[in-house]
Design an enzyme around this catalytic site. Structure first.
Site, short mmCIF file in Angstrom:
data_model
loop_
_atom_site.label_atom_id
_atom_site.label_comp_id
_atom_site.label_asym_id
_atom_site.label_seq_id
_atom_site.Cartn_x
_atom_site.Cartn_y
_atom_site.Cartn_z
N ASP A 169 0.83 -1.21 0.00
CA ASP A 169 0.00 0.00 0.00
C ASP A 169 0.87 1.26 0.00
O ASP A 169 1.97 1.26 0.53
CB ASP A 169 -0.91 -0.03 1.23
N ASN B 139 -11.03 -2.54 -5.40
CA ASN B 139 -10.27 -1.55 -6.19
C ASN B 139 -10.92 -1.23 -7.55
O ASN B 139 -10.57 -0.24 -8.17
CB ASN B 139 -8.82 -2.01 -6.41
C1 IPE Z 1 -5.51 -2.76 -0.24
O1 IPE Z 1 -5.15 -1.43 -0.38
C2 IPE Z 1 -5.44 -3.45 -1.56
C3 IPE Z 1 -4.10 -3.59 -2.15
C4 IPE Z 1 -2.97 -3.28 -1.60
C5 IPE Z 1 -4.10 -4.15 -3.48
P1 IPE Z 1 -6.25 -0.28 -0.50
O2 IPE Z 1 -5.49 0.99 -0.59
O3 IPE Z 1 -7.19 -0.59 -1.61
O4 IPE Z 1 -7.01 -0.43 0.89
P2 IPE Z 1 -7.94 0.60 1.66
O5 IPE Z 1 -9.05 0.99 0.73
O6 IPE Z 1 -7.10 1.79 2.03
O7 IPE Z 1 -8.40 -0.14 2.88
C1 IPE Z 2 -1.59 0.29 -3.32
O1 IPE Z 2 -1.37 1.65 -3.35
C2 IPE Z 2 -1.83 -0.29 -4.69
C3 IPE Z 2 -3.22 -0.71 -4.96
C4 IPE Z 2 -4.19 -0.67 -4.10
C5 IPE Z 2 -3.49 -1.23 -6.26
P1 IPE Z 2 -2.58 2.69 -3.31
O2 IPE Z 2 -2.93 3.04 -4.71
O3 IPE Z 2 -3.71 2.19 -2.48
O4 IPE Z 2 -1.89 3.92 -2.60
P2 IPE Z 2 -2.53 4.95 -1.60
O5 IPE Z 2 -3.13 4.17 -0.46
O6 IPE Z 2 -3.57 5.71 -2.36
O7 IPE Z 2 -1.39 5.81 -1.17
MG MG Z 3 -4.14 2.38 -0.51
#
Ligand code: IPE
Ligand code: IPE
Ligand code: MG
Length: 248
Positions: A19, A67
């Site tokens: 993340d 997502n």
């Molecule tokens: C969890 O991250 C999913 C992945 C790392 C693929 P998100 O960024 O989607 O999670 P939330 O929405 O902050 O809980």
């Molecule tokens: C994790 O990074 C990757 C996916 C969930 C695909 P994020 O895209 O969730 O990054 P933040 O949480 O917005 O920083």
């Molecule tokens: Mg995230």
């Protein structure tokens, strides 16, 4: 019992909630897809690092079922990145004798991503020493739902006894039936939640949270997480005394 450095055995299976790509990009004035691209570089390095550190199973949360609700342009960029990653990395996986697996509702991914995934999995299916699992369109709750359907079918076909109260009879219908439960789950970016990742499999996993954003996560940070894991006492319901003296 000293109480120090209790768990000597290395984790066999690490799960990572990768993340923080979006925040990494925002801090630098870049677009979110650019953050994902950097995240993919970190992923590549961590796959290598796991092998160097003797971690046989690595499961990476790459795209959750939730997502899909991100802006179309970001979802499209993530799917393209997945295909690009597979096309570039399959050769490396073969060279390193790593078997690729996927968990999640793979049949709902775009056709071209499914094709790339199947090709990469087929090209590595003979390997057994190292296992890389990508969680794609993954949701633990969906996984339980899919397993419950398959479990009900196994009961109605007579394959499984309706009397069973054995978790293993149910767990064999989870996407992870061929993969051991994770010993350690790492989440980057400072969030301290599970976000629907491996809920059933993490019943006795150790958790490690770090503020580091995924594109900045490297081998040294992984070693730090493993060192922290070594300090944990995994009791699995037993007392600390039983763990210290297994024969007691
Ligand atoms: C969890 O991250 C999913 C992945 C790392 C693929 P998100 O960024 O989607 O999670 P939330 O929405 O902050 O809980
Ligand atoms: C994790 O990074 C990757 C996916 C969930 C695909 P994020 O895209 O969730 O990054 P933040 O949480 O917005 O920083
Ligand atoms: Mg995230």
């Amino acid at each position: 019992m000293s109480g120090e450095s209790i768990h000597y055995i290395d984790p066999q299976h690490i799960g990572i909630i990768m993340d923080g790509n979006g925040r990494w990009a925002k801090q630098r004035g870049h677009s979110r897809p650019r953050g994902h691209k950097e995240g993919a570089q970190a992923t590549r390095k961590i796959i290598d690092a796991c092998q160097e550190l003797g971690i046989r199973y690595l499961t990476l949360y790459a795209f959750s079922a939730e997502n899909w609700s991100r802006p179309d342009i970001e979802v499209k960029a993530l799917m393209e990145l997945l295909e690009f990653f597979l096309s570039r990395e399959t050769k490396t996986l073969i060279k390193r004798r790593v078997r690729l697996h996927a968990i999640g509702r793979i049949e709902e991914l775009p056709n071209s991503a499914q094709r790339a995934l199947k090709k990469a999995m087929a090209a590595t299916e003979e390997f057994d020493d190292w296992h890389l699992t990508l969680a794609l369109n993954y949701s633990s709750r969906n996984e339980v739902l899919d397993a419950a359907k398959a479990f009900a079918q196994a009961i109605s076909s007579g394959e499984t006894s309706p009397e069973t109260r054995d978790w293993a009879d149910f767990a064999k219908h989870l996407y992870t039936s061929k993969i051991p439960d994770p010993d350690l789950i790492i989440r980057t970016s400072g969030e301290t939640r599970i976000s629907n990742f491996l809920l059933m499999q993490s019943a006795y996993s150790e958790f490690y949270f770090t503020d580091t954003l995924w594109p900045d996560f490297d081998k040294a940070q992984l070693e730090k997480a493993i060192a922290c894991y070594h300090k944990r006492e995994r009791r699995f319901g037993k007392t600390g005394e039983q763990i210290a003296q297994p024969t007691a």
